[in-house]
Write an enzyme that holds these catalytic residues in place. Sequence first.
Site, PDB file in Angstrom:
ATOM      1  N   SER A 181     -22.943 -60.356  47.480  1.00  0.00           N
ATOM      2  CA  SER A 181     -21.991 -61.199  46.754  1.00  0.00           C
ATOM      3  C   SER A 181     -22.665 -62.449  46.189  1.00  0.00           C
ATOM      4  O   SER A 181     -22.113 -63.100  45.312  1.00  0.00           O
ATOM      5  CB  SER A 181     -20.855 -61.604  47.693  1.00  0.00           C
ATOM      6  OG  SER A 181     -21.355 -62.411  48.740  1.00  0.00           O
ATOM      7  N   LYS A 189     -23.386 -71.485  44.893  1.00  0.00           N
ATOM      8  CA  LYS A 189     -23.535 -71.761  43.460  1.00  0.00           C
ATOM      9  C   LYS A 189     -24.116 -73.152  43.249  1.00  0.00           C
ATOM     10  O   LYS A 189     -24.059 -74.013  44.118  1.00  0.00           O
ATOM     11  CB  LYS A 189     -22.164 -71.722  42.772  1.00  0.00           C
ATOM     12  CG  LYS A 189     -21.487 -70.367  42.737  1.00  0.00           C
ATOM     13  CD  LYS A 189     -21.967 -69.514  41.587  1.00  0.00           C
ATOM     14  CE  LYS A 189     -21.045 -68.312  41.395  1.00  0.00           C
ATOM     15  NZ  LYS A 189     -20.859 -67.533  42.634  1.00  0.00           N
TER      16      LYS A 189
END
Lengths: 226, 226
Positions: free
Chosen positions: A144, A183
Amino acid sequence: MIPGSDQRRRRSRRNPESISLRQREMLEFIERYSQAHQYAPSIRDIRDALGISSTSLVAYHLDVLEARGLLRRGERTSRGLSVVTTTPAIHAPQVRWLGTLTAGTPLPDPEDTSHSDTTVSVPGDLFPAERLQSVYALTVRGNSMIDALVADGDTVLVRYQQTADRGDIIVARLRHENAYTLKRYEPEAGGAVRLQPANTTMEPIITTAENLDIQGVMVGVLRRTG
Amino acid sequence: MIPGSDQRRRRSRRNPESISLRQREMLEFIERYSQAHQYAPSIRDIRDALGISSTSLVAYHLDVLEARGLLRRGERTSRGLSVVTTTPAIHAPQVRWLGTLTAGTPLPDPEDTSHSDTTVSVPGDLFPAERLQSVYALTVRGNSMIDALVADGDTVLVRYQQTADRGDIIVARLRHENAYTLKRYEPEAGGAVRLQPANTTMEPIITTAENLDIQGVMVGVLRRTG
DNA sequence: TTTGACAACGAACAGATGTTCCGATTATAC
DNA sequence: GTATAATCGGAACATCTGTTCGTTGTCAAA
């Protein structure tokens, strides 16, 4: 000790590599003392042990030993002596391993003692000790986080903290989606936050500061392949 | 707000053996600092490293650690701390650093002695010494290998060899294109070779065995961020 | 004898560092 | 809640402890 009262102290001092008997004894004392106490002696400890009557003389000899490369000293540092060994064992800093990091499960809690003894070695030249405070190792499960250039099985090093600077790669929970993500943190005007994948060919995610629960900052990745 | 979703660190302190996260981090800091400097930190060093705002609080936690038998302290002794734990100082394997890896330039030659003394520490538990034969470290420049999950600045560990097994991530030169690439090696029937990016969302490259000049196999990646 | 490097001494200084005391805050047990 | 223990904060204090400076002593070479 009366200088010259005994004749054992004789050598050529023309050789800039060699050290005097007194200096050798000093070095050996420092070594023994450090071994026994697990910390180095102070200058006054050395003075008393060697029967010297001034601290300046000890400092003088320590300077010589340091110049010969036999000793290292921290400037103005109490007991900041360490004997230089011929084989400088390079020690690997250790960080605690807390478990796995996936998109769907919360970050492991550092308080959790279930794997309290498991540690991971990290490269000391890439991650000096002073940068490892509050850093823990996690094993990534699943792909992921592929857009942060982190693959299944990678070991990521995360500093647990609730704040981040622009450009940091953060581990964050998206409150509404209840998902964990990795991120680049790019806050924008008006409370919006852009989460930019490290892989610049991929699209950023835009969310709000309220929806973002920063849990940590990634400081490194260790990957074994093949 | 959902209880526990915003985890604030809590634990039971009724167990007189256990220590708090603060105390554990303090112990780990002392251990790392001592390892790195060869002498223990001062109370103020600890205060600054852990973001504590008073020396008395550090002293308080040190008292707890000493009472738990995890730390020894010399009374009124500067930097007189020593960690009791039997952490057996793990040695860090070293590999030689040869230079940079880019799409456009050949791999550095191990025979080249220009950086002969530069080495890189690698995590010994991930890369045991026996797996480091013919392995060298290279620093990646540019983002040409982003599809292999390797970014600009990463340190890659490459075993120099001319053969590869299916599934290995290889460093290879494409003879016709005269470019260096980092891809998963997937030979197919009839002399064709599929070069599969590690990032499975990207398209593979199909070439021929004749066009492929295998130079090495990637065995690891070390990345520092933040 | 003179000279210069090495070694030694003592005192004072400045900075580094552990300690102590008191109050405020926060978490956990009851 | 209330009580208790754990944790935190600030400041002053007392010492450790390294540093500096001037002076003196020793020894081998010129």
